[in-house]
Design an enzyme around this catalytic site. Structure first.
Site, PDB file in Angstrom:
ATOM      1  CB  SER A 184      49.672 -89.268 -30.326  1.00  9.70           C
ATOM      2  OG  SER A 184      48.686 -88.738 -29.463  1.00  9.70           O
ATOM      3  CE1 TYR A 185      48.211 -84.274 -37.281  1.00 13.86           C
ATOM      4  CE2 TYR A 185      45.941 -85.031 -37.101  1.00 13.86           C
ATOM      5  CZ  TYR A 185      46.893 -84.211 -37.682  1.00 13.86           C
ATOM      6  OH  TYR A 185      46.513 -83.324 -38.661  1.00 13.86           O
TER       7      TYR A 185
END
Length: 862
Positions: A335-336
């Protein structure tokens, strides 16, 4: 049918998003800038059929800079940079022509969907994209909405489709907070940097730094490192004594006990305790306590913790770790990676995320056990309201990611699994003994349930020797009692992990900028990275920080920057006025700057102690044209020549070697020429130190060597040695390197193109004649008879390097080896073209390539 333009932050991101939304049914082509692709497909948008065009930028489209004249260090007082100097937005990378590219793709579009990274920088880029494309898009009909913002945290089908179904709007306040930070850092950093660089570089020769920079975040970061250095230097070790006792619960075993007093700093007192305890023959058990304890599973992973672990455990610098994390994110593996949050959202699919890891051989058993027995609810961490914690988004193998990519991915995955695992439980047994009047203790731990330490074994409870079974009142024979003499030890230099912790604690930088600030102080020669990734300040770093403390401690303490960061956050939340924060902060730093300038003598006193004046530095190299005494060559960056008699300093090209050039002199000013070289496989050219700093002709600029000099008759000038226009760049001229024999070459005076020719020739000269086909200067070549490659045993030939068939096999195009950024010389229009239509005096230099341009050259240079 409506046309919808969609813009992502990176080309790889655009491709991944387009592939998900189009379900792979898309066509792709390169954009006009060659760096970004355009992916097109048809679908539905807001209930209507639409034609989608998905493309990207490459980070920031624009950058903030001062307008032209305020970029001159020599003509502008740095104090003017705080308020008088106007700023403007310029293209961040002009070569990409990003604005033109966006306008070409945006022309005629009805809507735009912004898929930029979901942080403050991403919001800022949103508005840079809008500024470029809105003027060329179709005008909205009535109150029709045309601007949409996609919010997402990972490149998965679920997250991307969910973002497309819940489009919002870009946040103007967050973008303004970035604008404010950019302007503050530009004005404050440039003013202080220009002043102190010019002040100190002109005075000291062994200042090994081409730029003595100041940064509102960079300087407090350096301050933490120097503060630890000062503690180490001022540390005075103290001697202390420890009483150590061993008891023998069984015949062949011994147990080491810890003294409850821990240590004493008086030798006589320690000896007294030793004498008292030695009188006892047995150790008596005073108490036995057993307590079940727990080691908590980790909180969900955020950026700062990831960077800490990457540095401390994986041996990766913060910036390198961040680059790898961004690559893993754009490829859809995690994820980010920029988040301050350590708490999973209530709707986060923990089980789904965990199932993806069920087949990895490293942790399959642990994952399957968790899925069958039920996962544990993660600990409640901090919700910063930005992005979910960093988690793996799909399975990967070591072969897929390789090297550092796999090591970081493996840690992120293990950390995630640990957050939904059970806590580690262990039984701690504490036995308290008395030997005479003195108390001693021993502690033992036995793991009852390993919990998360199975997946993170480095957190496991260390195995200890088992304690004997005993009860209060039991007596054990004493094996030995002795007095240990020890010394207090100084702290070690800060590790990157410790520095990251300090920066986070004091609000210096953001999760995105912390790696940049640490990298800057390393690159600027303020600290060096030692073993264990410890940061040791250099002499220059130490003197700078001590100088700031002496003049104005707030320039280096974290307090003022932390206060500014809070104001910037208020702008992002819409609770503070952008212009007022900017004006107030600049006013404070302007006052500090004036006080710093008035008090610079205080820092200079520290510099004098640590660095040598220019006159006492360097080695004699070439003669000054004014006093005819030897000037000294100072190698420390920035390398330069200094005449102590005239008290003049002359800058030189960087990142190469400098030596005397045959004791030849410049015909204009009588300075001895020097030869700059980037190495045996690179470029070299002579230059006059005076002309290099004071251009003698109107069409020359500061920083030009003899290979760009337009002197009409000097034997070293472009006018006499220029052969033809560069085969690659538009502004460059190929110039004979008259020092290169017997491995002769000509090199472009603008780019790094090198043409090797006529190896082992005795002489190579540029002829006054020009080629009839391409107008390049002809070359006269003279070979030794034994080594002549010319047909018919000829030793001499005159012809065009580009067109003469005799020279065809004797010419080879290469690029200079570039271990360092090459000195670029003057910028701007082509130099040395002489008078008239592209010809120099004598009519030797071509102004055109052959009629069929690159095709004719390719026949010789492939």
């Amino acid at each position: 049918m409506r046309t919808v333009l969609m813009v992502a932050e990176k080309p790889s991101l655009a491709q991944s998003i387009a592939k998900i939304l189009s379900r792979g049914n898309m066509s792709s082509h390169k954009g006009l800038n060659g760096a970004c692709s355009v992916h097109e497909y048809t679908g539905s948008f807001m209930g209507q059929s639409a034609h989608f065009k998905m493309t990207s930028v490459c980070g920031h489209v624009m950058t903030l800079d001062f307008i032209g004249k305020y970029n001159s260090w020599d003509k502008v007082d740095p104090a003017e940079l705080f308020s008088k100097a106007p700023t403007e937005k310029k293209e961040a990378n002009p070569k990409l022509t990003m604005v033109k590219f966006l306008q070409v793709e945006g022309r005629g579009c009805d809507c735009i969907v912004l898929w930029l990274d979901c942080d403050k920088e991403g919001e800022n880029i949103c508005f840079e994209v809008l500024d470029a494309v809105l003027p060329v898009m179709n005008k909205p009909r009535g109150m029709e909405r045309t601007i949409y913002r996609a919010k997402f945290s990972s490149i998965t089908d679920t997250d991307i489709c969910n973002a497309m179904n819940h489009l919002g709007e870009p946040n103007r306040n967050e973008a303004l907070s970035v604008d404010a930070r950019q302007e503050l850092d530009l004005r404050i950093g440039c003013a202080f940097t220009r002043f102190q660089t010019k002040y100190f570089q002109g005075k000291y020769g062994n200042l090994d730094s081409s730029l003595i920079s100041f940064g509102p975040c960079q300087t407090p970061t350096l301050g933490f490192c120097v503060e630890r250095h000062d503690k180490i230097q001022s540390f005075k070790p103290e001697t202390y004594w420890v009483l150590q006792a061993k008891v023998n619960p069984e015949k062949e075993s011994s147990l080491t006990l810890d003294w409850d007093r821990v240590r004493v700093f008086d030798r006589e007192v320690a000896q007294m305790f030793l004498n008292i305890t030695k009188m006892a023959k047995e150790a008596k058990v005073e108490s036995v306590s057993k307590k079940e304890k727990m080691k908590q599973r980790p909180l969900a992973l955020n950026t700062v913790e990831m960077l800490r672990v990457a540095s401390a455990a994986l041996g990766m610098g913060p910036q390198h770790a961040m680059q790898i994390a961004e690559r893993l994110y754009t490829q859809g593996y995690i994820s980010y990676p920029r988040t301050e949050t350590t708490h999973y959202p209530e709707n986060f699919d923990l089980k789904g995320c965990l199932r993806q890891q069920a087949n990895n051989p490293y942790w399959a058993e642990t994952v399957k056990a968790l899925l069958s027995e039920g996962i544990n609810r993660p600990r409640k961490g901090h919700d910063a309201g930005d992005h979910p914690p960093i988690t793996p988004m799909r399975a990967a193998t070591e072969a897929e990611l390789g090297g550092d990519g796999w090591r970081l991915y493996e840690y992120i995955t293990r950390h995630f699994i640990a957050t939904v695992s059970a806590d580690c439980k262990y039984l701690q047994t504490t036995i308290s003994f008395s030997i005479g009047p003195e108390r001693f203790t021993c502690v033992g731990k036995v793991v009852t349930s390993p919990g998360f330490t199975e997946i993170m074994p480095w957190h496991s409870i260390p195995l200890e020797e088992s304690l004997p079974h005993c009860e209060k009142g039991d007596l054990f024979p004493i094996g030995e009692i002795k007095l240990l003499e020890k010394q207090t030890s100084p702290p070690d230099y800060l590790t990157e992990a410790e520095l990251i912790t300090l920066m986070e604690k004091h609000g210096i930088g953001t999760d995105a900028s912390i790696p940049v600030h640490i990298n800057n102080i390393c690159q600027r020669n303020y600290v060096t990275v030692e073993s264990g990734r410890r940061l040791k300040p250099t002499n220059l770093g130490i003197v700078l920080v001590h100088g700031y403390y002496k003049i104005d401690a707030e320039l280096v303490l974290p307090t003022i920057r932390s206060a500014v960061e809070k104001q910037l956050n208020l702008i992002a939340l819409g609770k503070a006025n952008y212009h007022q924060v900017l004006e107030h902060t600049l006013d404070i730093f302007k006052r500090k700057f004036h006080y710093f300038v008035d008090s610079i003598a205080g820092m200079d006193e520290l510099m004098e102690v640590s660095f040598s004046p220019l006159a006492a530095t360097g080695k004699p190299l070439s003669r000054c044209g004014k006093c005819h005494r030897f000037m000294k060559y100072i190698q420390a960056k920035p390398s330069r020549l200094h005449c102590s008699h005239c008290d003049d300093t002359y800058s030189l090209p960087q990142n190469g070697t400098i030596k005397l050039y045959k004791e030849l002199r410049c015909p204009l000013d009588d300075f001895e020429l020097v030869l700059w070289s980037s190495g045996s496989r690179g470029k070299s050219y002579p230059l006059c130190p005076y002309c290099y700093n004071h251009p003698p002709f109107r069409d020359m600029k500061k920083g030009m060597g003899c290979n760009e000099c337009t002197h009409p008759t000097c034997q070293h000038s472009l006018s006499m040695l220029g052969i033809g226009q560069c085969v690659e760049c538009e502004n460059g001229i190929l110039v004979l390197d008259s020092t290169s024999g017997p491995k002769w070459k000509m090199a472009c005076n603008k780019c790094n193109v090198i043409v090797h020719f006529f190896e082992n020739a005795h002489k190579v000269r540029v002829s006054p004649e020009t080629c009839d086909l391409c107008e390049a200067a002809l070359v006269d070549v003279d070979f030794n008879k034994a080594k002549s490659p010319l047909p018919g045993d000829e030793t001499q030939h005159s012809g065009c390097v580009f067109c003469d068939p005799v020279f065809q096999d004797l010419v080879e195009l290469k690029h200079a080896a570039m271990r360092h950024p090459m000195h670029r010389g003057g910028q701007g229009k082509r130099q040395g073209r002489g008078r008239g239509k592209g010809r120099r005096p004598g009519g030797r230099l071509n102004s055109k390539k052959p009629k069929d341009k690159m095709a004719a050259l390719a026949a010789y240079f492939v």
